[in-house]
Enzyme design. Structure first.
Site, PDB file in Angstrom:
ATOM      1  N   TYR A 409      18.009  38.991  66.867  1.00  0.00           N
ATOM      2  CA  TYR A 409      16.640  38.637  67.262  1.00  0.00           C
ATOM      3  C   TYR A 409      16.296  39.131  68.668  1.00  0.00           C
ATOM      4  O   TYR A 409      17.156  39.200  69.543  1.00  0.00           O
ATOM      5  CB  TYR A 409      16.496  37.111  67.314  1.00  0.00           C
ATOM      6  CG  TYR A 409      16.145  36.414  66.021  1.00  0.00           C
ATOM      7  CD1 TYR A 409      15.505  37.069  64.985  1.00  0.00           C
ATOM      8  CD2 TYR A 409      16.442  35.065  65.862  1.00  0.00           C
ATOM      9  CE1 TYR A 409      15.190  36.400  63.821  1.00  0.00           C
ATOM     10  CE2 TYR A 409      16.125  34.378  64.694  1.00  0.00           C
ATOM     11  CZ  TYR A 409      15.501  35.054  63.675  1.00  0.00           C
ATOM     12  OH  TYR A 409      15.188  34.398  62.537  1.00  0.00           O
ATOM     13  N   GLU A 410      15.005  39.352  68.889  1.00  0.00           N
ATOM     14  CA  GLU A 410      14.450  39.630  70.223  1.00  0.00           C
ATOM     15  C   GLU A 410      15.133  40.820  70.909  1.00  0.00           C
ATOM     16  O   GLU A 410      15.335  40.821  72.124  1.00  0.00           O
ATOM     17  CB  GLU A 410      14.551  38.386  71.133  1.00  0.00           C
ATOM     18  CG  GLU A 410      14.072  37.097  70.502  1.00  0.00           C
ATOM     19  CD  GLU A 410      12.579  37.088  70.184  1.00  0.00           C
ATOM     20  OE1 GLU A 410      11.872  38.022  70.595  1.00  0.00           O
ATOM     21  OE2 GLU A 410      12.124  36.145  69.507  1.00  0.00           O
ATOM     22  N   GLY A 411      15.481  41.826  70.137  1.00  0.00           N
ATOM     23  CA  GLY A 411      16.242  42.951  70.661  1.00  0.00           C
ATOM     24  C   GLY A 411      17.719  42.639  70.544  1.00  0.00           C
ATOM     25  O   GLY A 411      18.168  41.578  70.982  1.00  0.00           O
TER      26      GLY A 411
END
Length: 603
Positions: A409-411
């Site tokens: 997630y989120e990079g």
């Protein structure tokens, strides 16, 4: 709090590496206001009543139940914590929004994911980038839970490289609407959302553009089947297809070509909140594991009494305490930076965007560290349960599966490791963080004769703080030499950057933990913080091992001959303990306290 006072108390993003932070200037969970404690307790009560009690329903892929529970959260105001009051929210500060993200995570990965997708990337882009008409039209519905939000960025060919998306937006001949055509994938909340934030490219623009799109199947929007996933089973995840979906021009979000900026800033906020969303998940795993270990009898004794189990419990608790320390330190820095900008006349939107952006390095550090902590904790929790842990009848199996998504997630954590170092170097080049001066000083120190004077380590954490200061020199030595050698080409040396980032992460997390514990020992007494002191020391010992390994790997990757020899000697000097801690005793002390309390009680 005045702007002058705030400026004296907090450092700018990344400056923790080159400037001293005093323990009185960090925020900790023990500093929560009465209002924040009430919010925490009401969130925990909601989780216990509405989510934890029904975890088997979530594991049964009951998407409708997830949506129903989300709306109940909206009725309690939990979906609108960060939304300004004029748009139907509670208008709370950044720390309070972190607090809710934290304790909502004690539920299931499914609900935590849906919550984060809605409040973060589903609602926040409109709150921070929408015009007044857009905010009045959409945000109250999202804050109340009447509508649920989703976020359409990822495509089959555009994951980490978010700006490479192929989805097109074509302006109509009369200039009244855009027709969006394309495919999005891994879209959280897709199966029950009312509104989507969609990113598409207009003509051959360099950057993508954001749009607010209402979910209407009669407007060229179709959904793929629910994805079959390793975990987060009741988080609806589908592909979304747009076929000439008409979007009024007034529903463009921000300006044309500003979509990439929106996406990146949403990720900055998402990263630190993802860290928070891994914390209570760890506390719950520890509580369940300790309860089981206290009751499980083998060889005529509870397994909690075995040293091998104690080692696991101690490391699990320590990682959780460390994650709390770093997350809330950074959250308050962001909140204070927002206050500075508001005092200077910035709008709420601009202040929050710039406040979070200032600490983008810390956000990436926390995302990596705590997402890896939660996977370690869930893995050890499952191991403590033994064969029972592998059964879907016990909660450890789902906790283990759910924790894995955090590193993606989120990079991805690999992307965030490189971002942390890359952003720090860019800040140095812009003059926002002075790395050159301290790095040069470290180089001179390496060529000098080390002092043989016996230091005074009589005060609490005196040796540990001295060691942290030297660990910072390890990063400055490695990063400074690497930048000097490779210059702008440094980003091509990804394994070197990953090693440097591991050093940076350990420094920030270790310092945060020591400062939190020192602050609480000063005001509550050292005796009351005995276990926390042990956790701070254990974590630092572990950090030194990580830094030694990564420092050596980095140095030998680019230095040769005398330069390599001198740097390796410096690495040994900077990571040397004067008094090695008894790690077995520290772990035993921590585990005995957690066992006696039958769970994690340090929050």
């Amino acid at each position: 709090m005045s702007t002058e006072t705030i400026d004296k108390e907090i450092l700018r993003g990344g400056q923790f590496l080159v400037k001293e932070t005093k323990c009185d200037d960090v925020f900790t969970l023990e500093d929560l206001s009465e209002e924040q404690k009430m919010m925490r307790d009401s969130t925990k009560e909601f989780v216990d009543r509405e989510i934890w009690a029904h975890w088997e329903r979530f594991e049964g892929k009951d998407y409708a139940f997830t949506a129903e529970t989300m709306r109940k959260a909206g009725e309690l105001g939990l979906l609108g914590i960060a939304v300004p009051e004029e748009y139907g929210g509670m208008g709370m500060g950044f720390v309070s929004t972190m607090l809710v993200c934290d304790y909502i995570s004690g539920a299931t990965g499914s609900f935590s994911t849906s919550f984060g997708a809605h409040t973060g990337i589903g609602t926040m882009p409109i709150t921070l980038y929408g015009n007044e008409e857009q905010k009045k039209k959409y945000v109250p519905k999202l804050a109340s839970g009447e509508w649920l939000g989703s976020y359409c960025l990822t495509e089959p060919g555009a994951g980490s490289d978010a700006n490479s998306g192929k989805t097109k937006a074509v302006l109509s001949d009369d200039g009244k609407y855009y027709s969006i055509t394309g495919q999005k994938m891994w879209i959280s909340n897709a199966g029950f959302c009312n509104l989507l934030i969609v990113f598409a490219r207009i003509e051959d623009d360099k950057n993508i553009t954001g749009f607010i799109v209402e979910n209407d199947p009669d407007n060229g929007i179709t959904m793929g089947d629910e994805e079959k996933k390793l975990g987060i089973h009741s988080s609806s995840t589908r592909q979304v297809f747009f076929n000439e979906t008409k979007v009024p021009v007034e529903d463009m979000l921000s300006e044309r070509g500003n979509g990439f900026k929106i996406a990146m800033n949403a990720l900055n906020v998402g990263r630190i909140k993802l860290a928070a969303a891994c914390l209570d998940a760890q506390r719950r795993v520890i509580n369940e594991a300790v309860n089981y270990a206290n009751e499980r009898i083998q060889f005529k004794t509870p397994i909690i009494n075995f040293g091998a189990i104690k080692a696991k419990i101690a490391e699990m608790a320590t990682n959780t305490y460390v994650g709390e320390s770093g997350s809330y330190r950074a959250a308050k820095n962001i909140e204070d930076r927002i206050a500075i900008r508001v005092a200077e006349g910035n709008s709420h939107q601009e202040a929050e965007l710039k406040g979070v952006e200032e600490y983008a390095i810390e956000c990436s550090i926390l995302k990596v560290a705590v997402s890896e902590h939660v996977q370690f904790t869930s893995d050890e929790g499952l191991q403590i349960y033994g064969g029972m842990g592998y059964s879907a009848e016990a909660p450890m199996e789902s906790a283990w599966r759910d924790s894995r998504i955090g590193r993606i997630y989120e990079g991805t954590n690999e992307i965030n490791r490189m971002l942390a170092v890359g952003m720090l170097v860019k800040k140095a080049m812009k003059g926002h963080v002075d790395l050159l001066g301290p790095a040069t000083a470290v180089g001179e120190e390496l060529m000098g004769i080390p002092s043989f004077d016996a230091p005074d380590f009589s005060e609490l954490f005196a040796e540990e703080k001295d060691l942290v200061a030297r660990l910072k020199k390890v990063f400055l030595m490695v990063a400074g030499s690497a930048v000097q050698k490779f210059g702008p080409e440094l980003e091509k040396h990804q394994q070197l950057m990953m090693a440097a980032s591991n050093i940076l992460i350990e420094v920030y997390m270790a310092e945060s933990t020591i400062l939190r514990t020192e602050k609480n020992a000063k005001r509550f007494g050292e005796e009351s913080q005995a276990t926390q002191i042990a956790m701070a020391k254990l974590n630092l010992y572990n950090a030194v091992d990580v830094i030694l390994k990564n420092g050596k790997e980095a140095i030998v990757s680019f230095a040769e001959g005398d330069e390599q020899r001198i740097m390796l000697m410096g690495l040994k000097r900077f990571t040397k303990y004067t008094n090695n801690p008894n790690v077995v005793a520290l772990r035993t002390q921590i585990a005995d306290k957690v066992a006696a309390d039958n769970g994690y009680t340090f929050d």
